[in-house]
Each structure stands twice: as structure tokens, then as C-alpha cells.
Design an enzyme around this catalytic site. Structure first.
Site: not given
Ligand code: ADP
Length: 191
Positions: A127, A133
Site C-alpha cells: 500500500r 502514506r
Molecule cells: P491503520 O489502522 O492502518 O494503522 P488508520 O487509517 O485507521 O490506520 O489510522 C491512521 C492513524 O490515525 C493512526 O495510526 C492514528 O495515529 C490515527 N488514528 C486513527 N483513528 C484513531 C483513534 N480512534 N484514536 C487515535 N488515533 C487514531
């Protein structure tokens, strides 16, 4: 229908979230996507979130909770929603309980995608090449996995105790995983 989709980074939550949400006619709300949109627009929220995201750390609960509260208060989320990437901490679980209870609804199901750790690293590195990203470098991926194991994995038990968890094998073809999710949720496929 109010659902949560959980699973480690790279489990394929975003892909499955869309299919499931479309089926129920509800929005798929991804906190990661909302943060990334804010980062690319350079909003104050994005500037704040980026500091944590770039390191693979969680954005502070107060910031995340407020953002989710606003989002699920929008009209399209009135019939329900699917949350992808939220809640990720115990404080977020409690906050979400309050949000749902105050609207007079309940949480219907928590779908947990189980995947193989090695497969996940491979998916995320791929990805990184496609989407570029900023948090898909190997070090940051490892950090995100560790933070998930420490902070988010234990939340599954909280929902298991409520009897609403469906654990799904997230390995294999995308459409097979979708079928497993629908089967667990007692959904009759349309096609
Ligand atoms: P992944 O699950 O693939 O690591 P996401 O796109 O869900 O990626 O999230 C990317 C980033 O966004 C996380 O690593 C975090 O820094 C932030 N983030 C997303 N959702 C939350 C949450 N519920 N609480 C805190 N940080 C979050």
C-alpha cells in the site's frame, strides 16, 4: 444498525467497511481517513493529528472523541453507522457508549478481523508503494502494530463480555472475507 469494525493495521478494515456500510445504507466512518483529509487540507485538526500519526502513535482521545461526536451527529449517520478505526482506547469505548446511549440506540455488533502478522506487513508495504502514506514505513508500521496490541486488542474483551463480538478470518480473497462478515451478521447476499 450501529457497528464497529476492528482489526490490526492492514487487516483490510477500510475495504470491508465500505461493503458492509453500503449493504446497510449507512456511512462508513474511518477516523484515519478523516484525519488524513484534515492533514491534506492543512486544518488545525490536521496539523495537530499529523504530529502523532507520523510516529504511529494515537491522536489524543479528546481530539478524536470530539471529531467522532461531530461526525456521527451529521444527518447521514442518523439511521446508523459503521466505525472503522474507532474506538481504539478504553476512554474512547466509554465515550462512544455515552454518544450512542444519549441518542437512545445501542451498539449492534463488533466485527473483528483476524489476520496473519507477516501478511499484514506485506499488505502495508504494498500500500505504501501505491498510496504513499506517510505512516507506511516499516518502522512506523511496527509501531502501529505494537500500539494496537497494547491499547486496542484488549478492548475486544470488553465487547466480548457484552456478547456482540464476531471474530472473522480476514485472510484470503476480499470477497470471501466479505461473505464471512455477512454470514456472521446474518445478512443474505443480494447477488
Ligand atoms: P491503520 O489502522 O492502518 O494503522 P488508520 O487509517 O485507521 O490506520 O489510522 C491512521 C492513524 O490515525 C493512526 O495510526 C492514528 O495515529 C490515527 N488514528 C486513527 N483513528 C484513531 C483513534 N480512534 N484514536 C487515535 N488515533 C487514531
Amino acid at each position: 444498525m450501529r457497528l464497529i469494525l476492528m482489526g490490526p493495521p492492514g487487516a483490510g478494515k477500510g475495504t470491508q467497511a465500505k461493503f458492509v456500510a453500503d449493504h446497510f445504507g449507512i456511512p462508513a466512518i474511518s477516523t484515519g481517513d478523516i484525519f488524513r483529509a484534515n492533514v491534506s487540507e492543512g486544518t488545525p485538526l490536521g496539523i495537530e493529528a499529523k504530529r502523532f500519526m507520523d510516529k504511529g502513535e494515537y491522536v489524543p482521545d479528546e481530539v478524536t472523541n470530539q471529531m467522532v461526536r461531530n461526525r456521527i451527529g451529521e444527518p447521514d449517520a442518523a439511521p446508523g453507522f459503521l466505525l472503522d478505526g474507532y474506538p481504539r482506547t478504553l476512554a474512547q469505548v466509554e465515550e462512544l457508549d455515552g454518544m450512542i446511549a444519549s441518542s437512545g440506540h445501542r451498539l449492534d455488533a463488533v466485527v473483528v478481523l483476524r489476520v496473519d502478522q507477516d501478511e499484514v506487513v506485506q499488505r502495508l508495504t504494498q500500500r505504501a508503494q501505491v498510496e504513499g502514506r506517510a505512516d507506511d514505513t516499516e518502522d512506523v508500521i511496527r509501531r502501529r502494530q505494537a500500539v494496537y496490541a497494547e491499547e486496542t486488542e484488549p478492548l475486544i474483551q470488553v465487547y466480548r463480555d457484552r456478547g456482540i463480538v464476531h471474530e472473522i478470518d480476514g485472510m484470503g480473497e476480499v470477497e470471501d472475507v466479505t461473505k464471512r462478515i455477512f454470514a456472521a451478521l446474518d445478512v443474505v447476499p443480494q447477488s
